[in-house]
Write a protein that holds these residues in place. Structure first.
Motif, PDB file in Angstrom:
ATOM      1  N   MET A   1       0.830  -1.200   0.000  1.00 43.42           N
ATOM      2  CA  MET A   1       0.000   0.000   0.000  1.00 43.42           C
ATOM      3  C   MET A   1       0.875   1.265   0.000  1.00 43.42           C
ATOM      4  O   MET A   1       0.536   2.272  -0.632  1.00 43.42           O
ATOM      5  CB  MET A   1      -0.916   0.013   1.238  1.00 43.42           C
ATOM      6  N   ARG A   2       1.987   1.208   0.696  1.00 45.99           N
ATOM      7  CA  ARG A   2       2.874   2.376   0.793  1.00 45.99           C
ATOM      8  C   ARG A   2       3.572   2.670  -0.531  1.00 45.99           C
ATOM      9  O   ARG A   2       3.677   3.821  -0.954  1.00 45.99           O
ATOM     10  CB  ARG A   2       3.914   2.137   1.890  1.00 45.99           C
ATOM     11  N   PHE A   3       4.042   1.611  -1.220  1.00 47.86           N
ATOM     12  CA  PHE A   3       4.857   1.805  -2.419  1.00 47.86           C
ATOM     13  C   PHE A   3       4.087   1.608  -3.731  1.00 47.86           C
ATOM     14  O   PHE A   3       4.549   2.034  -4.781  1.00 47.86           O
ATOM     15  CB  PHE A   3       6.084   0.883  -2.377  1.00 47.86           C
ATOM     16  N   GLY A   4       2.934   0.930  -3.679  1.00 50.66           N
ATOM     17  CA  GLY A   4       2.055   0.902  -4.842  1.00 50.66           C
ATOM     18  C   GLY A   4       2.226  -0.224  -5.829  1.00 50.66           C
ATOM     19  O   GLY A   4       1.372  -0.411  -6.699  1.00 50.66           O
ATOM     20  N   SER A   5       3.302  -1.002  -5.725  1.00 48.35           N
ATOM     21  CA  SER A   5       3.485  -2.155  -6.614  1.00 48.35           C
ATOM     22  C   SER A   5       4.564  -3.067  -6.042  1.00 48.35           C
ATOM     23  O   SER A   5       5.397  -2.631  -5.232  1.00 48.35           O
ATOM     24  CB  SER A   5       3.896  -1.715  -8.027  1.00 48.35           C
ATOM     25  N   GLU A   6       4.554  -4.323  -6.496  1.00 49.42           N
ATOM     26  CA  GLU A   6       5.574  -5.264  -6.031  1.00 49.42           C
ATOM     27  C   GLU A   6       6.963  -4.811  -6.479  1.00 49.42           C
ATOM     28  O   GLU A   6       7.943  -4.933  -5.727  1.00 49.42           O
ATOM     29  CB  GLU A   6       5.282  -6.669  -6.574  1.00 49.42           C
ATOM     30  N   THR A   7       7.053  -4.268  -7.674  1.00 52.28           N
ATOM     31  CA  THR A   7       8.340  -3.787  -8.190  1.00 52.28           C
ATOM     32  C   THR A   7       8.920  -2.708  -7.284  1.00 52.28           C
ATOM     33  O   THR A   7      10.110  -2.737  -6.930  1.00 52.28           O
ATOM     34  CB  THR A   7       8.173  -3.228  -9.619  1.00 52.28           C
ATOM     35  N   LYS A   8       8.085  -1.759  -6.877  1.00 53.58           N
ATOM     36  CA  LYS A   8       8.560  -0.677  -6.020  1.00 53.58           C
ATOM     37  C   LYS A   8       8.852  -1.169  -4.602  1.00 53.58           C
ATOM     38  O   LYS A   8       9.718  -0.619  -3.917  1.00 53.58           O
ATOM     39  CB  LYS A   8       7.536   0.460  -6.011  1.00 53.58           C
ATOM     40  N   VAL A   9       8.128  -2.223  -4.163  1.00 52.11           N
ATOM     41  CA  VAL A   9       8.421  -2.831  -2.865  1.00 52.11           C
ATOM     42  C   VAL A   9       9.832  -3.414  -2.896  1.00 52.11           C
ATOM     43  O   VAL A   9      10.614  -3.263  -1.943  1.00 52.11           O
ATOM     44  CB  VAL A   9       7.383  -3.931  -2.525  1.00 52.11           C
ATOM     45  N   LYS A  10      10.176  -4.078  -3.999  1.00 50.83           N
ATOM     46  CA  LYS A  10      11.524  -4.648  -4.168  1.00 50.83           C
ATOM     47  C   LYS A  10      12.578  -3.544  -4.188  1.00 50.83           C
ATOM     48  O   LYS A  10      13.630  -3.660  -3.553  1.00 50.83           O
ATOM     49  CB  LYS A  10      11.587  -5.465  -5.460  1.00 50.83           C
ATOM     50  N   GLU A  11      12.292  -2.470  -4.919  1.00 48.16           N
ATOM     51  CA  GLU A  11      13.239  -1.358  -5.012  1.00 48.16           C
ATOM     52  C   GLU A  11      13.490  -0.719  -3.646  1.00 48.16           C
ATOM     53  O   GLU A  11      14.591  -0.229  -3.367  1.00 48.16           O
ATOM     54  CB  GLU A  11      12.702  -0.296  -5.980  1.00 48.16           C
ATOM     55  N   ALA A  12      12.470  -0.760  -2.781  1.00 47.52           N
ATOM     56  CA  ALA A  12      12.602  -0.175  -1.442  1.00 47.52           C
ATOM     57  C   ALA A  12      13.263  -1.134  -0.447  1.00 47.52           C
ATOM     58  O   ALA A  12      13.457  -0.784   0.722  1.00 47.52           O
ATOM     59  CB  ALA A  12      11.225   0.240  -0.929  1.00 47.52           C
ATOM     60  N   GLY A  13      13.596  -2.342  -0.926  1.00 44.41           N
ATOM     61  CA  GLY A  13      14.263  -3.314  -0.053  1.00 44.41           C
ATOM     62  C   GLY A  13      13.340  -3.996   0.944  1.00 44.41           C
ATOM     63  O   GLY A  13      13.797  -4.522   1.961  1.00 44.41           O
ATOM     64  N   LYS A  14      12.048  -3.975   0.645  1.00 45.68           N
ATOM     65  CA  LYS A  14      11.077  -4.577   1.561  1.00 45.68           C
ATOM     66  C   LYS A  14      10.642  -5.984   1.127  1.00 45.68           C
ATOM     67  O   LYS A  14       9.791  -6.599   1.773  1.00 45.68           O
ATOM     68  CB  LYS A  14       9.835  -3.676   1.659  1.00 45.68           C
ATOM     69  N   PHE A  15      11.199  -6.472   0.043  1.00 46.63           N
ATOM     70  CA  PHE A  15      10.892  -7.816  -0.468  1.00 46.63           C
ATOM     71  C   PHE A  15      11.972  -8.748   0.057  1.00 46.63           C
ATOM     72  O   PHE A  15      13.165  -8.514  -0.135  1.00 46.63           O
ATOM     73  CB  PHE A  15      10.904  -7.778  -2.002  1.00 46.63           C
ATOM     74  N   ARG A  16      11.570  -9.829   0.754  1.00 47.04           N
ATOM     75  CA  ARG A  16      12.540 -10.665   1.459  1.00 47.04           C
ATOM     76  C   ARG A  16      12.453 -12.121   1.026  1.00 47.04           C
ATOM     77  O   ARG A  16      11.395 -12.597   0.612  1.00 47.04           O
ATOM     78  CB  ARG A  16      12.307 -10.596   2.981  1.00 47.04           C
TER      79      ARG A  16
END
Length: 369
Positions: free
Chosen positions: A334-349
């Protein structure tokens, strides 16, 4: 993992009306005892805003919510444990559910007959609890009678479990014979494990569901206050639902009509939403999601489950062949808007077998069998 709740109570407290309203499933409801004999079963989709939010971003072909099974069990009466009012048959149905929703009548209505001819919610609760305790007593006494045979078994595990269970069973017998429910008995985790196969009714989590009139939605109801006080001493939860109002909401065809009706009645959400949330909390259940272009889906898992066990909710092969879990959280999506942006933010683990799955996780499991 499915959530299975049995709805119990005395005849004519509004169980079947509530069941029909909550599940929109046909349940026989009439102004006389024992109109419900075979249990009515309704499968209800769990409303979860997070699922719709994820779907709005992923845009899948299908959206599949988690489900709750509600079982409307016929009204119990005094003597049910001895077979009164088809009691043995009804008690057998209660043993099969995960949690109990005990509907308590907290409304006055001269047109709806009470089986005892009066409105007294505490006496109603104690009538049901006594019958359930006596039903459990019968099961405990039967196991105690078989202990001598179990202690002579050639199976060491059977003997070990019998030795552990004996003091727990004797303690349970003492309390249950006095009409005290098993959840009030001080039992250790080891004790509980040793008797888990007995599936005692009064060990199940319970919710006291107060069926109220419309006036009680905004005004204090003395009967509800009595139930809340009793529930607190019983270590149980309470929830108030106006069965009549919920029935009117359920009869409306479109979601728009339902929302308009609830707004006019001053109701923020339907009783179902509150009921499923409380039921989840009672059983220590949580939700994770899987998200892809084919489907976005909600899955129910027990709190404290590690990644392989949570994967097993989807299929046993996922647990057996677990390799890793690719994880991010709903909040981050919800904060970053897409899975791609979640990965870019380092929140994908990438998580392994010891990872404790959290409520709201979005997970993709890797496995090999």
């Amino acid at each position: 993992m499915s959530l299975n709740c049995g709805i119990v109570g005395l005849p004519n407290v509004g169980k079947s009306t509530l069941f029909q309203a909550i599940t929109s499933a046909p349940a026989e409801a009439a102004n006389y005892p024992f109109c419900t004999i075979e249990p009515n079963v309704g499968i209800v989709n769990v409303g979860d805003k997070r699922l719709l939010d994820i779907a709005a971003i992923v845009k899948p072909e299908k959206v599949l919510p988690a489900a709750v099974e509600f079982v409307d069990i016929a009204g119990l009466v005094k003597g049910a444990s001895k077979g009164e009012g088809l009691g043995n048959q009804f008690l057998g149905h209660i043993r099969q559910v995960n949690a109990i929703i005990h509907v308590v009548r907290c409304f006055e209505d001269a047109d709806v007959i009470h089986v005892e001819g009066r409105i007294d919610p505490i006496e109603d609760i104690e009538t049901i609890n006594l019958e359930l305790a006596l039903a459990d007593l019968e099961v405990v006494e039967k196991r105690l009678g078989n202990l001598a045979k179990l202690l002579k078994s050639n199976n060491k595990e059977v003997v070990k479990n019998a030795k552990i269970s004996q003091p727990a069973l004797e303690k349970l017998k003492m309390f249950l014979s006095e009409g005290t429910v098993a959840r009030k008995v001080d039992l250790s985790a080891e004790d509980l494990l040793s008797i888990s196969d007995l599936n005692l009714i009064t060990l199940k989590p319970i919710l006291y569901l107060c069926n109220i009139d419309e006036e009680s939605l905004t005004e204090k109801n003395e009967n509800v206050e009595k139930v809340k006080k009793y529930a607190e001493m019983d270590g149980a939860q309470t929830l108030c639902i106006c069965g009549k109002l919920e029935s009117e909401i359920a009869s409306l065809e479109s979601q728009e009509e339902k929302l308009e009706f609830m707004e006019a009645a001053g109701i923020a959400d339907s009783g179902l939403t509150f009921l499923t949330k409380v039921a989840y909390d009672m059983l220590g259940l949580r939700t994770y999601f899987t998200a892809g272009v084919k489907e976005v889906r909600a899955w129910t898992f027990p709190e404290g489950a590690k990644a392989p066990q949570a994967a097993g909710v989807i299929h046993t092969d996922f647990e057996k062949g677990f390799i890793k879990a690719e994880v991010y959280h709903y909040d981050d999506l919800m904060r970053f808007g897409s899975e791609t942006k979640v990965k870019e933010a380092g929140k994908f683990r990438i998580e392994g077998k010891e990872y404790l799955v959290k409520d709201g996780d979005i997970v993709h499991f890797r496995f090999n069998v």
